[in-house]
Enzyme design. Structure first.
Site, PDB file in Angstrom:
ATOM      1  N   CYS A 135       0.605  -1.349   0.060  1.00 31.83           N
ATOM      2  CA  CYS A 135      -0.039   0.108  -0.168  1.00 31.83           C
ATOM      3  C   CYS A 135       0.594   1.219  -0.013  1.00 31.83           C
ATOM      4  CB  CYS A 135      -0.923   0.105   1.055  1.00 31.83           C
ATOM      5  SG  CYS A 135      -1.967   1.540   1.359  1.00 31.83           S
ATOM      6  N   CYS A 138      -0.493   4.129   2.439  1.00 30.02           N
ATOM      7  CA  CYS A 138      -0.362   3.902   3.548  1.00 30.02           C
ATOM      8  C   CYS A 138       1.144   4.374   3.887  1.00 30.02           C
ATOM      9  CB  CYS A 138      -0.697   2.589   4.073  1.00 30.02           C
ATOM     10  SG  CYS A 138      -2.347   1.751   3.440  1.00 30.02           S
ATOM     11  N   ASP A 139       1.857   3.947   3.363  1.00 31.80           N
ATOM     12  CA  ASP A 139       3.248   3.690   3.653  1.00 31.80           C
ATOM     13  C   ASP A 139       4.352   4.364   2.768  1.00 31.80           C
ATOM     14  OD1 ASP A 139       2.539   1.901   5.439  1.00 31.80           O
ATOM     15  OD2 ASP A 139       2.763   0.099   4.384  1.00 31.80           O
TER      16      ASP A 139
END
Length: 312
Positions: A135, A138-139
């Site tokens: 992701c 997300c990261d």
């Protein structure tokens, strides 16, 4: 006699736990079966910094434990076990847990999520959470001004490569074919971005790293067999997700990828009293906060349906 449940929640994670919190507070006496991965994908995620309310971030497993504790506090009966078959052609609905425990339920909330597709490398598992991620949204923040790689050639990979290019100093895009499968507009964004270097006809032979995490990747040209080592700190896999919905396919309307189709503006499925939330029905956003939002919606929809049918 099968145990009868007023409101059954299948699956955990942000969607399931949020549904449980709302259903408990509404007096629905929900019972949750957590599934094969209690807490969902966030239990294999380290730092979560984009969920509202955590200004200093939080570890994924701790966040899921917090949500579980909150659901328990309001009375949710949380159980280990996985739904292995259902019969939604009858009322109440029938659900079998672990191929042996039979249940009936007035309302069913599905929060089974989706699982990221992986390359299948041992090194991918070894460095998952230590530089390997599925992701970018997300990261990606953790790799600001660093060199990263992303695998995939579809719209998701192209979109995430462009997203990473806004954060990172360079993005290596690893594409197995000699063309992208992404839509024309996404292809143009990738190919016109000077920070993205596309490696055509290439597959990942190995992810390289040390005790601190990912340090590089070894690519193999599928036509020549030649290998090339890249130096990088982040490795993103964007080859798709598979929704965990196989047991529902005989009863619920699914799209071509297997995501549950819900009625616009709600979490209602084509079966009365069955509701779907989180990544099992979301093939676009796939974020913890959006999953939690639809979990709230599912509990409210279930409460209204139960009341309308005088089952509350």
């Amino acid at each position: 006699m099968a145990e009868h449940i007023k409101c059954l929640i299948i699956g955990s994670g942000p969607a399931g736990y949020t549904a449980a919190i709302y259903a408990s507070r509404a007096g629905l006496a929900p019972v949750m079966y957590q599934g094969s991965q209690p807490g969902g994908q966030l239990t294999i995620t380290n730092d979560v910094e984009n969920f509202p309310g955590y200004p200093d971030g939080i570890q994924g497993p701790q966040m899921m434990q917090d949500l579980e504790n909150q659901a328990r506090r309001f009375g949710t009966d949380i159980r280990f076990g996985m739904a292995t078959s259902v019969d939604f052609s009858v009322s109440p609905k029938k659900v079998v847990i672990d191929e042996s425990t039979e249940l009936t339920a007035d309302a069913v909330i599905i929060a089974t999520g989706a699982s990221a597709k992986w390359l299948g490398l041992e090194s991918e598992k070894k460095y998952n959470g230590l530089g390997v991620s599925a992701c970018a949204v997300c990261d990606g923040f953790f790799y600001r001004n660093q060199v990263v790689a992303i695998v995939g050639g579809g719209d998701t990979a192209a979109e995430e490569a462009t997203y990473l290019a806004n954060i990172c100093s360079k993005v290596h895009m690893i594409v197995r074919r000699e063309e992208l499968r992404a839509s024309l507009i996404m292809q143009k964004r990738v190919l016109n971005n000077p920070k993205i270097e596309v490696h055509w006809n290439s597959e990942t032979d190995e992810i390289l790293g040390d005790a601190s995490g990912v340090t590089g990747a070894r690519l193999k040209n599928v036509k020549t067999g030649e290998t090339t080592d890249l130096t990088l700190t982040g490795f993103f896999v964007a080859i798709g997700h598979k929704p965990n919905t196989d047991i529902f396919k005989d009863y619920l309307n699914l799209d071509e990828a297997g995501y549950i189709q819900t009625i616009k503006g709600s979490t209602n499925t084509n079966i009365e009293g069955v509701f779907a939330c989180g990544d099992a029905q979301d093939n676009i956003y796939r974020q913890a906060v959006t999953a939690a939002g639809t979990g709230c919606m599912a509990a409210l929809d279930a409460e209204r349906w139960l009341a309308a049918n005088e089952l509350h």
